[in-house]
Design a protein around this motif. Structure first.
Motif, PDB file in Angstrom:
ATOM      1  N   GLU A 202       0.660  -1.309   0.026  1.00 23.89           N
ATOM      2  CA  GLU A 202      -0.017  -0.234   0.057  1.00 23.89           C
ATOM      3  C   GLU A 202       0.624   1.206  -0.133  1.00 23.89           C
ATOM      4  O   GLU A 202       1.727   1.358   0.336  1.00 23.89           O
TER       5      GLU A 202
ATOM      6  N   GLN B  82      -0.967  10.246  -5.130  1.00 19.38           N
ATOM      7  CA  GLN B  82      -1.914   9.247  -5.663  1.00 19.38           C
ATOM      8  C   GLN B  82      -0.888   7.865  -4.835  1.00 19.38           C
ATOM      9  O   GLN B  82      -0.846   7.660  -4.556  1.00 19.38           O
TER      10      GLN B  82
ATOM     11  N   TYR C   5      -1.754   3.617  -4.109  1.00 18.58           N
ATOM     12  CA  TYR C   5      -2.318   2.354  -5.101  1.00 18.58           C
ATOM     13  C   TYR C   5      -2.129   1.169  -3.674  1.00 18.58           C
ATOM     14  O   TYR C   5      -1.528   1.271  -2.448  1.00 18.58           O
ATOM     15  N   ARG C   6      -2.668   0.183  -4.981  1.00 18.46           N
ATOM     16  CA  ARG C   6      -2.253  -1.061  -3.618  1.00 18.46           C
ATOM     17  C   ARG C   6      -2.182  -1.898  -4.849  1.00 18.46           C
ATOM     18  O   ARG C   6      -3.058  -2.395  -5.884  1.00 18.46           O
ATOM     19  N   LEU C   7      -1.324  -3.080  -4.332  1.00 15.94           N
ATOM     20  CA  LEU C   7      -0.550  -3.801  -5.842  1.00 15.94           C
ATOM     21  C   LEU C   7      -0.226  -5.009  -5.152  1.00 15.94           C
ATOM     22  O   LEU C   7       0.101  -5.193  -3.500  1.00 15.94           O
TER      23      LEU C   7
ATOM     24  N   ASP D  89      -1.648  -2.519 -13.902  1.00 14.23           N
ATOM     25  CA  ASP D  89      -1.964  -1.810 -12.822  1.00 14.23           C
ATOM     26  C   ASP D  89      -1.973  -0.915 -11.552  1.00 14.23           C
ATOM     27  O   ASP D  89      -2.122   0.176 -11.617  1.00 14.23           O
ATOM     28  N   TRP D  90      -0.187  -0.755 -11.309  1.00 12.28           N
ATOM     29  CA  TRP D  90       0.185   0.291 -10.474  1.00 12.28           C
ATOM     30  C   TRP D  90       0.136   1.811 -12.325  1.00 12.28           C
ATOM     31  O   TRP D  90      -0.755   2.548 -10.876  1.00 12.28           O
TER      32      TRP D  90
ATOM     33  N   ARG E  77      -2.277   2.245 -13.885  1.00 11.85           N
ATOM     34  CA  ARG E  77      -3.438   2.512 -13.847  1.00 11.85           C
ATOM     35  C   ARG E  77      -4.264   3.896 -12.576  1.00 11.85           C
ATOM     36  O   ARG E  77      -4.916   3.723 -12.596  1.00 11.85           O
ATOM     37  N   GLN E  78      -3.449   2.273 -11.459  1.00 10.41           N
ATOM     38  CA  GLN E  78      -3.980   2.986 -10.136  1.00 10.41           C
ATOM     39  C   GLN E  78      -3.162   4.434 -10.450  1.00 10.41           C
ATOM     40  O   GLN E  78      -4.021   5.048  -9.409  1.00 10.41           O
TER      41      GLN E  78
END
Length: 138
Positions: free
Chosen positions: A87, A103, A105-107, A131-132, A134-135
């Protein structure tokens, strides 16, 4: 007395606990001098000095915490793996990546370890960069 497998699991758990605590000096003592660091979708860096430089850049650009950690190790304690969520908050633009505006994010992350003399001699990290991106709105 703890088994090699239990000691390996404890080492990896300590690796992430010191990361979360932000104690970089303690973190670096968990590595061998010639540690190999396979960076997600990047190259391999060798040695504690390179890892220290990597951590300095990461701390400047990101604020991250490891959550929901699960650790595995083989019976002889020479290899391990971890799955967790990172996180984070994107604090400052990292080279080649989009601008940072705080920003969040959670990956999901996977990490793989070689262990030698109760230290980390290799760590390989994997996460979904798309994904990162995009977040963080790239």
């Amino acid at each position: 007395m703890h088994s090699p497998q239990q000691r390996a699991i404890a080492l990896i758990q300590n690796y992430y606990a010191t990361f979360n605590a932000g104690d970089r000096a303690a973190f670096l003592t968990l590595l061998t001098e010639d540690v190999a660091h396979d960076i997600n979708q990047g190259g391999t860096e060798s040695g504690i000095a390179a890892f220290r430089t990597f951590l300095t850049r990461m701390d400047r650009c990101y604020r991250e915490q490891v959550c929901d950690l699960v650790v595995f190790a083989n019976t002889d304690g020479t290899r391990g793996a971890a799955e967790f969520f990172i996180e984070g908050e994107y604090l400052s633009a990292d080279a080649g990546l989009p601008p940072a505006t705080g920003q969040r994010y959670r990956l999901r992350v996977g990490a793989f370890f070689d262990l030698h003399d109760e230290r980390v001699s290799r760590v390989t990290n994997y996460y979904n960069l798309e994904d990162w991106l995009r977040q963080v709105g790239a």
